[in-house]
Design an enzyme around this catalytic site. Structure first.
Site, PDB file in Angstrom:
ATOM      1  N   HIS A 279     -13.668  36.562 -33.023  1.00 15.27           N
ATOM      2  CA  HIS A 279     -14.904  36.026 -32.177  1.00 15.27           C
ATOM      3  C   HIS A 279     -14.527  35.464 -30.962  1.00 15.27           C
ATOM      4  CE1 HIS A 279     -16.565  36.234 -36.085  1.00 15.27           C
ATOM      5  NE2 HIS A 279     -14.803  35.781 -36.484  1.00 15.27           N
TER       6      HIS A 279
ATOM      7  N   HIS B 275     -10.954  27.499 -26.208  1.00 16.13           N
ATOM      8  CA  HIS B 275     -11.208  29.215 -26.190  1.00 16.13           C
ATOM      9  C   HIS B 275     -12.891  29.684 -25.370  1.00 16.13           C
ATOM     10  CE1 HIS B 275     -13.066  26.730 -28.770  1.00 16.13           C
ATOM     11  NE2 HIS B 275     -14.264  26.935 -28.867  1.00 16.13           N
TER      12      HIS B 275
ATOM     13  N   HIS C  30     -16.130  31.237 -24.418  1.00 18.57           N
ATOM     14  CA  HIS C  30     -18.112  31.704 -24.676  1.00 18.57           C
ATOM     15  C   HIS C  30     -18.392  32.632 -23.756  1.00 18.57           C
ATOM     16  CE1 HIS C  30     -17.427  30.306 -28.767  1.00 18.57           C
ATOM     17  NE2 HIS C  30     -17.136  29.241 -28.437  1.00 18.57           N
TER      18      HIS C  30
ATOM     19  N   GLU D 157     -22.639  28.563 -24.005  1.00 14.50           N
ATOM     20  CA  GLU D 157     -23.256  28.041 -25.482  1.00 14.50           C
ATOM     21  C   GLU D 157     -24.379  27.138 -25.544  1.00 14.50           C
ATOM     22  OE1 GLU D 157     -21.233  29.463 -29.323  1.00 14.50           O
ATOM     23  OE2 GLU D 157     -20.742  27.789 -28.567  1.00 14.50           O
TER      24      GLU D 157
ATOM     25  N   HIS E 183     -13.627  25.510 -24.215  1.00  8.23           N
ATOM     26  CA  HIS E 183     -14.235  24.989 -25.376  1.00  8.23           C
ATOM     27  C   HIS E 183     -12.181  24.324 -25.983  1.00  8.23           C
ATOM     28  CE1 HIS E 183     -18.412  25.771 -26.635  1.00  8.23           C
ATOM     29  NE2 HIS E 183     -18.656  25.436 -26.143  1.00  8.23           N
TER      30      HIS E 183
ATOM     31  N   THR F 244     -19.888  24.812 -33.107  1.00  8.00           N
ATOM     32  CA  THR F 244     -20.462  26.234 -33.099  1.00  8.00           C
ATOM     33  C   THR F 244     -20.422  27.442 -33.477  1.00  8.00           C
ATOM     34  OG1 THR F 244     -19.648  27.006 -31.063  1.00  8.00           O
ATOM     35  CG2 THR F 244     -20.765  24.650 -30.753  1.00  8.00           C
ATOM     36  N   THR F 245     -19.533  27.290 -34.802  1.00  6.52           N
ATOM     37  CA  THR F 245     -18.964  28.380 -35.979  1.00  6.52           C
ATOM     38  C   THR F 245     -19.221  27.727 -36.981  1.00  6.52           C
ATOM     39  OG1 THR F 245     -16.647  28.354 -35.249  1.00  6.52           O
ATOM     40  CG2 THR F 245     -17.652  29.168 -33.638  1.00  6.52           C
TER      41      THR F 245
END
Length: 246
Positions: free
Chosen positions: A84, A111, A113, A117, A130, A197-198
């Site tokens: 992910h 991590h 994105h 986001e 993040h 957010t997951t």
């Protein structure tokens, strides 16, 4: 601003790691964000929650915010491709932390994105990092750093040079990574109450979005998106009356 204290906050950190390995949620197809709440009863908050992240930062209110102080000296020790995202992990006794609201929050992991986001006035950034921190009560603060497409990021390259290409692959980070160089010098920020957010989208997370973006080259961005095989950003969520303060 008050923090939310409860089981959701206490469990949130473990949920981040656990949810990352869940095979049935994703960013596309039947497991896409719009279906997360249907996949597992534990994910119902992804739909029913009123303080969900990410958000579009548009209208803000002025507040007397305590400054953000970063204390990053150790750096991460592992880099993981969990299918992910690419996630950097800290050692258990890390000294990496932030000071916010006169409290110490210890860095757990960070991590990425792509695209971002959170958005600002509707703008998506090329990438978002993040940094997830936890205090002694188990509450979470996520510090978000935006990246605009531009010059190559030399510090980011130390991670990208060992980026694991296969899902569930872990590598040891051997370069001496200076985490401070992945953050802007000016640490003014927007602040709001949100969620993971997951899945399971647990709420009670304090969000600190730094205003000044960093840069990432087109080549670096392409390597990340190629490794992920798709975008890995959740769409922005409704504010439901929440204030974003600065």
């Amino acid at each position: 601003m008050n923090h939310y204290i409860g089981k959701a906050a206490l469990l949130a950190l473990s949920m981040i790691s656990a949810s990352a390995y869940a095979s049935h949620w994703s960013y596309e197809g039947e497991g896409a964000p719009e279906h997360w709440s249907e996949l597992d009863d534990a994910y119902k908050t992804c739909l029913s929650g009123m303080n969900q992240s990410p958000i579009n930062i548009d209208s803000t209110a002025k507040a007397h915010l305590t400054p953000l102080q970063t204390h990053y000296s150790d750096g991460p020790i592992t880099l993981t491709n969990n299918g992910h995202t690419i996630q950097a992990g800290e050692k258990a006794d890390t000294r990496d932390s932030i000071t916010l609201d006169n409290q110490t929050w210890t860095l757990q992991q960070f991590h990425f994105h792509a695209p971002s986001e959170n958005t600002v006035h509707g703008k998506k950034f090329a990438m978002e990092m993040h940094l997830v921190h936890k205090n002694a009560s188990g509450e979470l603060v996520v510090v978000a750093v935006m990246f605009d497409k531009g010059a190559a990021n030399s510090e980011l390259e130390k991670l990208w040079g060992v980026m694991p290409g296969k899902v569930d692959q872990n590598v040891t980070i051997t370069p001496n990574l200076d985490l401070n160089k992945l953050l802007p010098e000016t640490k003014t920020f927007w602040r709001f109450s949100g969620s993971l957010t997951t899945p399971p989208c647990s709420e009670g997370v304090t969000w600190i979005v730094l205003k000044e973006p960093m840069s990432v080259s087109a080549k670096q961005l392409e390597k990340f998106t190629h490794t992920m095989h798709h975008d890995n950003n959740r769409p922005v969520q409704s504010l439901h009356g929440r204030l974003v303060v600065e």
